[in-house]
Design a protein around this motif. Structure first.
Motif, short mmCIF file in Angstrom:
data_model
loop_
_atom_site.label_atom_id
_atom_site.label_comp_id
_atom_site.label_asym_id
_atom_site.label_seq_id
_atom_site.Cartn_x
_atom_site.Cartn_y
_atom_site.Cartn_z
N SER A 146 0.84 -1.21 0.00
CA SER A 146 0.00 0.00 0.00
C SER A 146 0.87 1.25 0.00
O SER A 146 0.62 2.20 -0.76
CB SER A 146 -0.92 0.01 1.22
N GLU A 147 1.88 1.27 0.86
CA GLU A 147 2.78 2.43 0.92
C GLU A 147 3.53 2.61 -0.39
O GLU A 147 3.74 3.74 -0.85
CB GLU A 147 3.77 2.26 2.08
N VAL A 170 -6.55 3.24 -2.24
CA VAL A 170 -5.66 2.18 -1.75
C VAL A 170 -6.04 1.79 -0.33
O VAL A 170 -6.05 2.63 0.58
CB VAL A 170 -4.18 2.65 -1.78
N ASP A 171 -6.36 0.51 -0.14
CA ASP A 171 -6.59 0.01 1.21
C ASP A 171 -5.28 0.02 1.99
O ASP A 171 -4.21 -0.28 1.43
CB ASP A 171 -7.14 -1.42 1.17
N ARG A 172 -5.33 0.35 3.24
CA ARG A 172 -4.12 0.49 4.05
C ARG A 172 -3.55 -0.87 4.46
O ARG A 172 -4.26 -1.86 4.61
CB ARG A 172 -4.40 1.32 5.30
N ASP A 173 -2.23 -0.87 4.61
CA ASP A 173 -1.49 -2.01 5.19
C ASP A 173 -1.74 -3.34 4.49
O ASP A 173 -2.03 -4.36 5.12
CB ASP A 173 -1.81 -2.14 6.68
N ILE A 174 -1.66 -3.30 3.17
CA ILE A 174 -1.68 -4.55 2.41
C ILE A 174 -0.22 -4.97 2.18
O ILE A 174 0.54 -4.25 1.52
CB ILE A 174 -2.41 -4.39 1.06
N TYR A 175 0.13 -6.10 2.74
CA TYR A 175 1.50 -6.58 2.62
C TYR A 175 1.59 -7.68 1.56
O TYR A 175 0.63 -8.44 1.35
CB TYR A 175 2.00 -7.12 3.97
N ILE A 176 2.73 -7.74 0.91
CA ILE A 176 2.96 -8.73 -0.13
C ILE A 176 4.40 -9.21 -0.05
O ILE A 176 5.29 -8.46 0.37
CB ILE A 176 2.65 -8.13 -1.53
N THR A 177 4.63 -10.45 -0.43
CA THR A 177 5.99 -10.99 -0.48
C THR A 177 6.46 -11.02 -1.93
O THR A 177 5.84 -11.69 -2.77
CB THR A 177 6.03 -12.41 0.12
N PHE A 217 -4.44 -4.99 -7.89
CA PHE A 217 -3.92 -3.65 -8.18
C PHE A 217 -4.44 -3.25 -9.55
O PHE A 217 -4.25 -3.98 -10.53
CB PHE A 217 -2.40 -3.65 -8.16
N THR A 218 -5.11 -2.12 -9.65
CA THR A 218 -5.70 -1.69 -10.91
C THR A 218 -5.26 -0.28 -11.28
O THR A 218 -5.06 0.56 -10.40
CB THR A 218 -7.24 -1.71 -10.85
N VAL A 219 -5.11 -0.06 -12.56
CA VAL A 219 -4.82 1.28 -13.09
C VAL A 219 -5.78 1.53 -14.25
O VAL A 219 -5.80 0.75 -15.22
CB VAL A 219 -3.36 1.40 -13.58
N ALA A 220 -6.58 2.57 -14.14
CA ALA A 220 -7.57 2.89 -15.18
C ALA A 220 -7.29 4.28 -15.74
O ALA A 220 -6.98 5.21 -15.00
CB ALA A 220 -8.97 2.83 -14.61
N ASP A 221 -7.37 4.39 -17.06
CA ASP A 221 -7.18 5.69 -17.70
C ASP A 221 -8.35 6.00 -18.62
O ASP A 221 -9.20 5.14 -18.88
CB ASP A 221 -5.86 5.73 -18.47
N LYS A 222 -8.39 7.23 -19.12
CA LYS A 222 -9.43 7.64 -20.06
C LYS A 222 -8.79 8.06 -21.38
O LYS A 222 -9.18 9.04 -22.00
CB LYS A 222 -10.24 8.80 -19.46
#
Length: 291
Positions: A146-147, A170-177, A217-222
């Motif tokens: 998230s950070e 962004v939801d807070r404190d989502i950790y990933i390895t 994780f998503t990224v949207a554009d126009k």
């Protein structure tokens, strides 16, 4: 390359003419063996044209790769010159004008963003080379994703616009390895790609959340959107949407290639969807198992 193709087609025509000529001579000398000569000639022609077809495909692929590499070098040159010119202008303004502390700080921050953009470009080229040479190990660690997303989105804000163009959810404190460095490039490449293909100061949406055993994780554009036939190719090295002759959008053609390679190493999936009424949505999904 064009000259090589001309020579190649010339050799094919010459070899075909010689084959027909010798076939005619053999039939005249030994008319009783006409069927055998024609049969052997037919087999030879099939093998000859099959080989010529695959050789032509190879030459065309090499020519296309050569054009892509040439365009890549031109793009890299432009990508380097643009932030360098911006940094130079900011620094010259600071030196020549009597700016207050707030203006000076703003100009220095903008210069720092351009330097980070240059750093991203260099890192993209380095990691693309190392991935292709199988010399990158993808070291993994557990970190706050998230950070990372918030930090990258903040850095990529376009400072020439007065409005907020990157909106994060962004939801807070989502950790990933995973490989923090490589995944930073994934996030920055996807957001920067959305910025490049969108109208000036248009809103870009970046989201991160957990759902049903997945981290999304998503990224949207126009922006201009991506045609269905190109969605299968956009992750190829050097491939860029649109025609090489008419394209105006800057870029090197490495960003999405790196994104796909890095995500494959993390057993993550990426999907490209149409954004309504216009634009594209890139959706990356990580399994929460093992994270």
């Amino acid at each position: 390359m064009h000259k090589s193709l001309v020579i190649f087609y010339g050799l094919i025509l010459y070899a075909l003419a010689e084959l027909i000529w010798w076939g005619v001579l053999l039939v005249k000398v030994q008319p009783e063996r006409k069927a055998m000569i024609m049969g052997e000639g037919a087999v030879f022609l099939i093998l000859f044209f099959t080989g010529a077809y695959f050789l032509q495909k190879t030459l065309k692929r090499e020519r296309k790769l050569h054009e892509q590499q040439k365009n890549f070098l031109l793009s890299v040159t432009h990508e380097l010159k643009s932030p360098l010119a911006s940094i130079k202008l900011y620094l010259q303004t600071i030196l020549k004008r009597d700016l207050d502390k707030s203006q000076t700080r703003t100009f220095l921050n903008n210069s720092l963003k351009d330097i980070e953009r240059l750093d991203d470009l260099v890192e993209n080229m380095l990691i693309a080379t190392r991935i292709e040479n199988h010399s990158y190990s993808f070291p993994k660690e557990k970190f706050n994703f998230s950070e990372l997303v918030e930090k990258v989105a903040g850095r990529l804000q376009i400072h020439s616009c007065s409005t907020q163009i990157i909106k994060t959810n962004v939801d807070r404190d989502i950790y990933i390895t995973g490989d923090k460095f490589a995944l930073t490039l994934v996030v920055s490449n996807l957001i920067e790609n959305a910025v490049k293909y969108s109208p000036p100061c248009e809103e870009i949406s970046a989201g991160l959340y957990q759902k049903e055993g997945e981290i999304l994780f998503t990224v949207a554009d126009k922006g201009i959107g991506i045609r269905d036939e190109e969605k299968l190719r956009i992750f190829e090295k050097f491939y860029r949407v649109g025609s090489e002759d008419t394209r105006k959008t800057k870029g090197t053609g490495l960003g999405l290639y790196i994104v796909k390679q890095v995500l494959d190493k993390h057993q993550a999936q990426i999907r490209v969807k149409n954004n309504r009424p216009t634009g594209s949505i890139f959706e990356v999904s990580f399994s929460t198992y093992g994270n």
